[in-house]
Design an enzyme around this catalytic site. Structure first.
Site, PDB file in Angstrom:
ATOM      1  CG  ASP A  29      -2.174   0.414   1.372  1.00  0.00           C
ATOM      2  OD1 ASP A  29      -2.702   1.689   0.009  1.00  0.00           O
ATOM      3  OD2 ASP A  29      -3.183   0.183   1.972  1.00  0.00           O
ATOM      4  CG  ASP A  53      -9.198   2.533  -0.781  1.00  0.00           C
ATOM      5  OD1 ASP A  53      -8.829   1.298  -0.595  1.00  0.00           O
ATOM      6  OD2 ASP A  53      -9.104   3.044   0.195  1.00  0.00           O
TER       7      ASP A  53
HETATM    8  C1  GLA Z   1      -5.321   2.081   2.320  1.00  0.00           C
HETATM    9  C2  GLA Z   1      -6.321   0.457   1.491  1.00  0.00           C
HETATM   10  C3  GLA Z   1      -7.165   0.144   2.557  1.00  0.00           C
HETATM   11  C4  GLA Z   1      -6.639  -0.669   3.578  1.00  0.00           C
HETATM   12  C5  GLA Z   1      -6.003   1.025   4.080  1.00  0.00           C
HETATM   13  C6  GLA Z   1      -5.586   0.323   5.485  1.00  0.00           C
HETATM   14  O1  GLA Z   1      -7.006   2.793   2.183  1.00  0.00           O
HETATM   15  O2  GLA Z   1      -6.594   0.616  -0.019  1.00  0.00           O
HETATM   16  O3  GLA Z   1      -7.921  -1.771   1.198  1.00  0.00           O
HETATM   17  O4  GLA Z   1      -5.691  -1.113   3.496  1.00  0.00           O
HETATM   18  O5  GLA Z   1      -5.620   1.689   3.103  1.00  0.00           O
HETATM   19  O6  GLA Z   1      -5.086   1.275   6.396  1.00  0.00           O
END
Ligand code: GLA
Length: 727
Positions: A477, A547
């Site tokens: 990430d 997301d």
């Molecule tokens: C980002 C990712 C999510 C999740 C969060 C965790 O927003 O896109 O899928 O993993 O971080 O903090």
């Protein structure tokens, strides 16, 4: 032969399947762009340059070179010598001067495609591609530019990149090095771009070009939620199935710049490359700078055909690794299920239930390391929080493995929390301007990945985790954009290199990771889909798309993403309702239909969802397994367009040999007093007969494509998948 050089006309013809791209060396060694479009048999096309018209050609009128410079179509325009359109190259020489001027020296043509040192790029076997390198020189600076073009024989795709070398004795700085320029004959284009924000990435926008400059870019240090490093120029009449489309996609994950400029002569200059904003790169004598690759795809048969070329190119010539051609394990991710509130028992309870339903992998998301229990600490402390994971990571992974499931883990390796042991030990490792207060975002800073010792240290921590337990998947990430871009170690005349050096550092670590752990499935992610770019596909065969997991929002996001990226690479999960981002309630079944054309998985607390949803999971997985080969290997046809009509959507995946197809139809909003919706299919063999596997009805491809099929739904957000098999 795909690349032909004609001595008499000094024209290069680059043939990629049905595409011809032509350029020529003209008077005084200028390199002019001649033609880009549908193929024509080998012929001298330099008449298109109109060198016999008007008095402006250098050999005809020395005192009026400026007019030539400002209207000639150039392959790689330089700043400061009379071409006032957007330029590709700009320098600052030892005296602070900025003009440059490249002339042809020589060229070479060879089979295959070279690697880009330290950078991601498409690749090809010797028999699949041919490459042209044109060597250009600025005599005044001793600056050599090598323009590299590769044509793919089986695809309407051409790639470009540029290498600049200081062959002189004095240093100079590059202040702009774009990777691509195409000067089109016409300004009659619509420009398509993919824009948005967090949770609504890559929404398609289309607008007619007008006089002046129309651009998209990122200056955020990543390819960004806001704009994707992609644009297309399409004929105004182009739709999914007809018209011309030229797509440009930058194989890069940092600051980019993409622009179409309509000039005074009603022509269009398209350029793409690293964003020149805040960029500078010092080249000492003998040093080389390589600009990342641009992929150019041409279609004479509409936007859908352009997309399918991108999909084929990326599936075959960009994505690597063990999972390249493999179905991905059906996973369950605990992020939307628990957020930071989990422990070993909770994860095992999810895994137990999931394994019974046929889910194949548990992914432990953010919150397992340091003392992290919210998003304000511990990034950089990549050791297990044993208060949460009692018995340690290995115990958890072993328990999950005993259930017959794989185990995956989340990292955010580029980041550092001010509240972390790593920051307390190495505050200078964060990107910063010493003495200036750094801007926080999600309570975190970005590590200076231009520094090898920083990367080595982070990688060491990652390795300890990976070597300690049987980890088979990583979600990488990246959750903030860059500010106060300064390094505590780079010399002052190299500080502006940090934006790019940072990206190279990310590539270095992902290359090491995928080389050392070839069995691990890597999924890139950036606050959802802020790094859905071709460079990331080189390292990870899938990327978290957004997301936003709401099925209806995903229709738009996945539609836009599919314009140049293969659906089989789109991270897509069925999540709980009301949806956590938009609060919408959609049928479980429809959430499955939408996620099924991506990598497919679940992101919910399977121990808590309604029993009927749980009961639906084995059937959904069976369906995913059945259709996944079509999604991974077939051709995608977009039928509906939720951006234009948000009441419905439909798409198809058709086997390459046309023996089988799947059609998905989704009714977004029900319409009162409306009979069934007729949907015309695409991509089938018109002469073949197809059986609807559910109803047994047999119809010809011709009937299905011209007369269509009728669908009637009761209620909002309803959908259906139809499986057609050639009889
Ligand atoms: C980002 C990712 C999510 C999740 C969060 C965790 O927003 O896109 O899928 O993993 O971080 O903090």
């Amino acid at each position: 032969m795909s690349i032909i050089y004609n001595e008499a006309s000094k024209m290069f013809s680059l043939y990629a399947k049905d595409t011809l791209y032509a350029l020529a060396v003209v008077d005084e060694g200028y390199l002019s762009h001649v033609y880009y479009g549908k193929t024509v048999p080998d012929s001298d096309l330099t008449y298109l340059l109109r060198l016999d018209e008007g008095p402006f050609y250098p050999s005809k009128n020395r005192r009026e070179t400026a007019s030539f410079m400002d209207c000639q179509p150039f392959e790689y325009p330089c700043y400061g010598t009379g071409d006032y359109r957007e330029s590709c190259l700009m320098v600052m020489d030892k005296d602070g001067m900025s003009a440059c001027d490249l002339r042809y020296v020589s060229h070479k043509i060879y089979k295959g495609k070279p690697k880009l040192e330290g950078m991601p790029a498409t690749f090809a076997e010797e028999n699949e591609a041919e490459t042209l390198e044109i060597i250009m020189l600025d005599k005044h600076l001793g600056m050599e530019a090598v323009l590299v073009y590769t044509v793919f024989e089986e695809l309407n795709a051409i790639t470009r990149s540029v290498r600049i070398t200081n062959k002189g004795s004095d240093p100079f700085k590059l202040t702009r090095v774009l990777s691509m320029c195409v000067d089109f004959e016409t300004d009659k284009f619509d420009m398509i771009t993919l824009n948005g924000s967090w949770a609504r990435e890559r929404a398609l926008e289309r607008a007619r070009l007008h006089c002046g400059k129309q651009s998209v870019d990122s200056a955020r240090g990543e390819s960004s939620h806001q704009s994707n490093p992609f644009f297309a120029l399409v004929s105004p009449n182009a739709d999914e199935d007809m018209g011309e489309a030229y797509g440009f996609n930058f194989v890069y994950s940092g600051n980019f710049f993409a622009q179409a400029e309509v000039t005074q002569f009603e022509r269009t200059r398209a350029v793409m490359g690293i964003n020149p904003l805040d960029f500078a790169w010092l080249l000492e004598s003998g040093e080389t700078f390589t600009a990342p690759e641009v992929v150019m795809v041409y279609s004479a048969n509409g936007i859908g055909d352009m997309s399918r070329t991108f999909h084929d190119l990326y599936r075959k010539h960009l994505i690597r690794g063990e999972y390249k051609n493999k179905r991905r394990p059906v996973l369950i991710n605990n992020w939307e299920a628990t957020y930071f509130d989990f422990d070993t028992d909770k994860l095992i309870s999810i895994a137990k239930e999931a394994s019974k339903l046929g889910i194949e992998m548990l992914v432990m998301d953010d919150g397992w390391f340091g003392h992290r229990s919210s998003d304000d600490s511990s990034l950089g402390d990549w050791f297990v929080n044993e208060n949460k994971l009692k018995g340690g990571l290995k115990y958890l992974v072993d328990e999950v493995n005993k259930l017959g499931m794989k185990f995956g883990i989340w990292f955010e390796p580029e980041m550092i929390s001010p509240d972390s042991d790593l920051y307390r030990a190495h505050p200078d490792w964060a990107i910063q301007i010493p003495g200036r207060v750094s801007t926080q975002s999600r309570a975190q800073f970005v590590l200076d990945y231009s520094r090898k010792e920083v990367r080595d240290h982070v990688y060491g921590m990652l390795r300890k985790i990976l070597d300690n337990a049987n980890i088979e998947y990583i979600k990488w990430d990246m959750n903030r954009q860059l500010t106060e871009v300064g390094s505590t170690v780079l010399p002052k005349d190299r500080q502006r290199e940090l934006w790019h050096r940072y990206v190279l550092g990310v590539y270095d670590l992902q290359e090491r990771l995928t080389t050392d752990y070839p069995h691990i499935l890597l999924e890139n992610c950036s606050g959802g889909g802020a790094r859905f770019d071709p460079a990331m596909l080189y390292y990870s065969p899938q990327i978290w798309t957004s997301d936003d997991t709401d099925a209806v929002e995903r229709l738009k996001i996945q539609y836009g993403t599919s314009i140049c990226y293969p659906p089989s690479a789109m991270g897509a999960h069925v999540s709980d309702c009301p949806n956590h981002t938009v609060g919408r309630v959609t049928p479980f079944e429809t959430r499955g239909y939408v996620a099924m054309v991506g990598t497919f998985g679940y992101e919910l607390d399977v121990t808590r969802i309604p029993q009927e949803d749980r009961d639906a999971i084995p059937g959904q997985i069976e369906m995913f397994n059945k259709f996944n080969p079509l999604v991974r290997n077939g051709d995608q046809y977009r039928i509906g367009n939720v951006n234009e009509d948000n009441t419905w959507d439909a798409w198809m995946f058709v086997a390459k040999d046309k023996s089988e197809a799947m059609l998905t139809v989704v009714q977004v909003l029900a319409r009162p007093n409306y009979k069934s919706r007729n949907v015309k299919l695409k991509g089938l063999d018109p002469k073949a007969m197809y059986r609807n596997e559910e109803t047994g009805v047999v119809l010809s491809g011709e009937a299905l494509m011209n007369c269509g099929m009728n669908f009637q739904f009761w209620g909002d957000f309803r959908g259906k998948i139809v499986h057609l098999v050639r009889v």
